[in-house]
Design an enzyme around this catalytic site. Structure first.
Site, PDB file in Angstrom:
ATOM      1  N   GLY A   1       0.825  -1.212   0.000  1.00 40.91           N
ATOM      2  CA  GLY A   1       0.000   0.000   0.000  1.00 40.91           C
ATOM      3  C   GLY A   1       0.857   1.260   0.000  1.00 40.91           C
TER       4      GLY A   1
ATOM      5  CE1 TYR B   1      -4.821 -13.689  -3.093  1.00 36.36           C
ATOM      6  CE2 TYR B   1      -5.797 -14.633  -5.070  1.00 36.36           C
ATOM      7  CZ  TYR B   1      -5.785 -13.665  -4.090  1.00 36.36           C
ATOM      8  OH  TYR B   1      -6.730 -12.667  -4.095  1.00 36.36           O
TER       9      TYR B   1
ATOM     10  CG  PHE C   1       1.916 -14.274 -21.708  1.00 37.72           C
ATOM     11  CD1 PHE C   1       3.238 -14.609 -21.986  1.00 37.72           C
ATOM     12  CD2 PHE C   1       1.662 -13.089 -21.016  1.00 37.72           C
ATOM     13  CE1 PHE C   1       4.284 -13.795 -21.560  1.00 37.72           C
ATOM     14  CE2 PHE C   1       2.696 -12.272 -20.591  1.00 37.72           C
ATOM     15  CZ  PHE C   1       4.011 -12.623 -20.874  1.00 37.72           C
TER      16      PHE C   1
ATOM     17  CB  SER D   1      -9.752 -14.194  -4.935  1.00 33.94           C
ATOM     18  OG  SER D   1      -9.269 -14.422  -6.230  1.00 33.94           O
TER      19      SER D   1
ATOM     20  CG  ASN E   1      -9.927 -10.996 -14.058  1.00 36.24           C
ATOM     21  OD1 ASN E   1     -10.655 -11.985 -13.955  1.00 36.24           O
ATOM     22  ND2 ASN E   1      -8.630 -11.092 -14.243  1.00 36.24           N
TER      23      ASN E   1
ATOM     24  NE  ARG F   1       1.178 -15.131 -17.916  1.00 37.62           N
ATOM     25  CZ  ARG F   1       0.880 -13.938 -17.411  1.00 37.62           C
ATOM     26  NH1 ARG F   1       1.845 -13.143 -16.999  1.00 37.62           N
ATOM     27  NH2 ARG F   1      -0.368 -13.543 -17.310  1.00 37.62           N
TER      28      ARG F   1
END
Length: 307
Positions: free
Chosen positions: A38, A140, A200, A116, A169, A266
């Site tokens: 931050g 994560y 990618f 998420s 997103n 990727r």
């Protein structure tokens, strides 16, 4: 929401700062942030910044116990970093969340938790509903799911009012432009520098992009709704955009003299991601910003800060 004591963990970061700027108009806002990612300049005038780490219970407990609402945005959000250092990611995202929950038990406040879409993993059952079984692909994603489960348990065991929001997103002003940030901030920065936009894969992979101001509205909505207690909601637009379409739009909006180049895919990248937002719609949520409008505002911000 007026005349409340609001705590925003991670409030000097991207999404947390937008929540703080919105709520400081009519409320007392305290930001807890260790400034690991931050930035102090993201803190709105009128809000109080407390430099503390959510892993340190004693440093945050009293502040949180007095809050009416806690918007818990503090997290280690890099998937790449989580693969490199899963233990650090676990400490911040899971133990940090448990500390926030414990502190709330001492008070009367409600927790709004930033989860998420990473909890879903690469699930072909699109659009994704909240009832899909989580199958995260990264440490994560695992930490976000684990934190959600702690929320559920604290709600069922102790009656703590909690709600988890699965962000898809998210993009907008103040999003970092490093290699871990969203593809939009990376594309905009490259376009403004007339550098080629690197995709990618074949560019046909799709994402559900949601502008940060709509995410703020979703947070405030579920905070004030009793019907949200103990539940999980997707926060997105319910619309899919291909990465190639996104890159083309950004070149058009920036007027960049650049090109799109393709690189090999990727490993671990999800092919398609799209949310079903019918559950949060039942509470009155409707995204207000089109992708184009959100991109225009974001491009304007990046132009003002760096070019």
């Amino acid at each position: 929401m007026r005349n409340k004591l609001i705590v925003v963990t991670g409030g000097a970061g991207f999404i947390g700062s937008h929540i703080a700027w919105e709520l400081v108009k009519d409320n007392e806002v305290i930001i807890i942030d260790n400034l690991y990612t931050g930035k102090e300049e993201n803190v709105p005038p009128g809000a109080k910044l407390v430099r503390a780490d959510i892993r340190d219970y004693d440093a945050i407990a009293e502040l949180i116990s007095h809050a009416d609402y806690v918007f818990h945005e503090a997290a280690q959000v890099s998937v790449v970093e989580s693969v490199r250092d899963p233990v650090f990611t676990e400490e911040v995202n899971v133990l940090g969340t448990i500390n926030v929950l414990r502190a709330l038990l001492e008070g009367h406040g409600k927790l709004i938790f930033a989860s998420s879409a990473a909890v879903y993993g690469d699930n072909p059952n699109l659009p994704l509903r909240e009832t899909e079984r989580p199958r995260p692909l990264s440490p994560y994603g695992v930490t976000k799911w684990a934190a959600e489960e702690y929320l559920r348990v604290f709600h069922e065991l102790y009656g703590l009012p909690v709600v988890a929001l699965r962000y898809f997103n998210v993009f907008g002003p103040r999003q970092g432009a490093n290699q871990y940030a969203g593809v939009i901030s990376i594309f905009i920065n490259r376009a403004l520098g007339n550098e080629p936009l690197v995709i990618f894969g074949d560019g046909k992979q799709t994402r559900d992009f949601v502008y940060v101001k709509d995410v703020v509205r979703a947070n405030v909505l579920v905070a004030e709704s009793r019907r949200s207690n103990g539940r999980v909601f997707n926060v997105a637009t319910g619309r899919a955009t291909s990465v190639l379409e996104l890159a083309t739009k950004i070149i058009e909006i920036t007027g960049a003299n650049t090109s799109i180049i393709f690189d090999k895919p990727r490993p671990g990248d999800i092919r398609h991601s799209l949310a079903d937002i019918s559950e949060i719609r039942k509470l009155g949520f409707e995204p207000e910003f089109s992708l184009e409008e959100g991109l225009k505002r974001t491009v304007e911000w990046y132009k003002n800060i760096s070019h």
